[in-house]
Structure formats: C-alpha cells, structure tokens
Motif scaffolding. Structure first.
Motif, PDB file in Angstrom:
ATOM      1  N   ALA A   1      59.327  78.260  14.088  1.00 15.97           N
ATOM      2  CA  ALA A   1      58.741  77.170  14.877  1.00 15.97           C
ATOM      3  C   ALA A   1      59.790  76.485  15.757  1.00 15.97           C
ATOM      4  O   ALA A   1      59.543  76.198  16.927  1.00 15.97           O
ATOM      5  CB  ALA A   1      58.082  76.148  13.951  1.00 15.97           C
ATOM      6  N   GLY A   2      60.959  76.249  15.208  1.00 14.05           N
ATOM      7  CA  GLY A   2      62.012  75.572  15.966  1.00 14.05           C
ATOM      8  C   GLY A   2      62.492  76.373  17.163  1.00 14.05           C
ATOM      9  O   GLY A   2      62.616  75.834  18.266  1.00 14.05           O
ATOM     10  N   VAL A   3      62.747  77.657  16.952  1.00 13.03           N
ATOM     11  CA  VAL A   3      63.232  78.469  18.070  1.00 13.03           C
ATOM     12  C   VAL A   3      62.109  78.749  19.071  1.00 13.03           C
ATOM     13  O   VAL A   3      62.348  78.831  20.274  1.00 13.03           O
ATOM     14  CB  VAL A   3      63.907  79.787  17.619  1.00 13.03           C
ATOM     15  CG1 VAL A   3      65.160  79.483  16.807  1.00 13.03           C
ATOM     16  CG2 VAL A   3      62.980  80.702  16.863  1.00 13.03           C
TER      17      VAL A   3
ATOM     18  N   ALA B   1      58.581  68.088  13.598  1.00 14.42           N
ATOM     19  CA  ALA B   1      59.636  67.271  14.208  1.00 14.42           C
ATOM     20  C   ALA B   1      60.976  67.508  13.517  1.00 14.42           C
ATOM     21  O   ALA B   1      62.020  67.638  14.174  1.00 14.42           O
ATOM     22  CB  ALA B   1      59.258  65.799  14.150  1.00 14.42           C
ATOM     23  N   THR B   2      60.954  67.599  12.194  1.00 14.10           N
ATOM     24  CA  THR B   2      62.183  67.847  11.437  1.00 14.10           C
ATOM     25  C   THR B   2      62.784  69.196  11.804  1.00 14.10           C
ATOM     26  O   THR B   2      63.980  69.303  12.074  1.00 14.10           O
ATOM     27  CB  THR B   2      61.896  67.798   9.919  1.00 14.10           C
ATOM     28  OG1 THR B   2      61.371  66.517   9.592  1.00 14.10           O
ATOM     29  CG2 THR B   2      63.139  68.076   9.110  1.00 14.10           C
ATOM     30  N   ASN B   3      61.959  70.241  11.816  1.00 13.28           N
ATOM     31  CA  ASN B   3      62.452  71.575  12.161  1.00 13.28           C
ATOM     32  C   ASN B   3      62.988  71.623  13.582  1.00 13.28           C
ATOM     33  O   ASN B   3      64.017  72.244  13.845  1.00 13.28           O
ATOM     34  CB  ASN B   3      61.336  72.611  12.002  1.00 13.28           C
ATOM     35  CG  ASN B   3      60.913  72.777  10.564  1.00 13.28           C
ATOM     36  OD1 ASN B   3      61.727  72.726   9.667  1.00 13.28           O
ATOM     37  ND2 ASN B   3      59.627  72.956  10.354  1.00 13.28           N
TER      38      ASN B   3
ATOM     39  N   GLY C   1      51.988  76.709  10.492  1.00 15.81           N
ATOM     40  CA  GLY C   1      51.461  76.098   9.277  1.00 15.81           C
ATOM     41  C   GLY C   1      52.092  74.762   8.930  1.00 15.81           C
ATOM     42  O   GLY C   1      52.195  74.400   7.762  1.00 15.81           O
ATOM     43  N   PHE C   2      52.493  74.004   9.950  1.00 16.61           N
ATOM     44  CA  PHE C   2      53.145  72.720   9.726  1.00 16.61           C
ATOM     45  C   PHE C   2      52.305  71.560  10.215  1.00 16.61           C
ATOM     46  O   PHE C   2      51.464  71.717  11.101  1.00 16.61           O
ATOM     47  CB  PHE C   2      54.493  72.650  10.475  1.00 16.61           C
ATOM     48  CG  PHE C   2      55.552  73.504   9.870  1.00 16.61           C
ATOM     49  CD1 PHE C   2      56.004  73.291   8.581  1.00 16.61           C
ATOM     50  CD2 PHE C   2      56.106  74.531  10.594  1.00 16.61           C
ATOM     51  CE1 PHE C   2      56.974  74.091   8.026  1.00 16.61           C
ATOM     52  CE2 PHE C   2      57.087  75.336  10.054  1.00 16.61           C
ATOM     53  CZ  PHE C   2      57.523  75.112   8.771  1.00 16.61           C
TER      54      PHE C   2
END
Length: 132
Positions: free
Chosen positions: A86-88, A117-119, A110-111
């Motif tokens: 998700a982050g990348v 936001a954290t990732n 799935g977040f």
C-alpha cells in the motif's frame, strides 16, 4: 539455550525432514507476497477502470522500484506485506499522477484510513530523498 544451539537444532530438524530445498527464507517470502499484493491491487484498479493497461504496468514497475529502494534503506521487517504494498503503491500513484485515491489503495490492501496513514508515513520517510 544459546542462539547457536537453536540454529543448529533447527538445521538438524530441517535436514531430518528433507525439506531444506523447499524452504523460502522469510525476507524472500515477504518480498514475494508484497509483489503479489502490488500486482493484485494494480489489476483491481485496471478492472475498475481507474487505470489503463499501460498505466497498470507502469504502476507495478514503479511500485517494485520503490519497494526495492525502501528495503535497501531499512524498511522494518515488522511491516506487513500489505502495508509495504500500500505504501509503495500510493507513492507510485502520486508520482504518476493517476486518479486512484488513497482510500481506493487502502481498501485494496485491506486497511482502514488510520492504518493507511501509518504505512504511508513510514514509506514516505524512507523514500523522501530517493532519486527513483
């Protein structure tokens, strides 16, 4: 029990079962899962018409590049493969100027909004000086 004795016992157990050639080291497994998640997310975006086929390919390629760079820079091994993907993915979407929202990416991984936001913050911190 010392770490060496544990490692030796683990090695003997693995050899006794004859599975040493089929065991994938954890970092490799996490990398494979993350890349599979990236591909799945990108395919889902294409199926929903959020990206074209060419954009999907570029999105996957760029996400892989960011993933490799983040791992080289010390991405925490505790971060889930979905969090990594998700982050990348978000970084690649932003850079490519694609019309995929942060919530679309979060849902595909799935977040919820807070976890996303954290990732994102973790990946952004690792890649902020990245030239890729």
């Amino acid at each position: 029990m010392s770490r060496e004795k544990l490692a030796d016992a683990e090695e003997r157990i693995i050899k006794s079962f004859g599975v040493q050639d089929s065991i994938v080291p954890l970092p490799d497994l996490v990398s494979q899962l993350t890349k599979r998640q990236i591909e799945s997310m990108a395919e889902g975006f294409a199926e929903r018409g959020l990206v074209s086929s060419n954009e999907r390919e570029e999105l996957v390629r760029r996400s892989y590049d960011y993933l490799d760079s983040a791992v080289e820079r010390g991405l925490s091994p505790k971060m889930s493969y979905r969090g990594r993907a998700a982050g990348v993915m978000l970084k690649a979407v932003r850079e490519l100027g694609l019309q995929v929202s942060k919530m679309d990416i979060a849902r595909a991984a799935g977040f919820d909004k807070r976890s996303m936001a954290t990732n994102t913050d973790i990946i952004d911190a690792l890649l902020k000086d990245s030239s890729t």
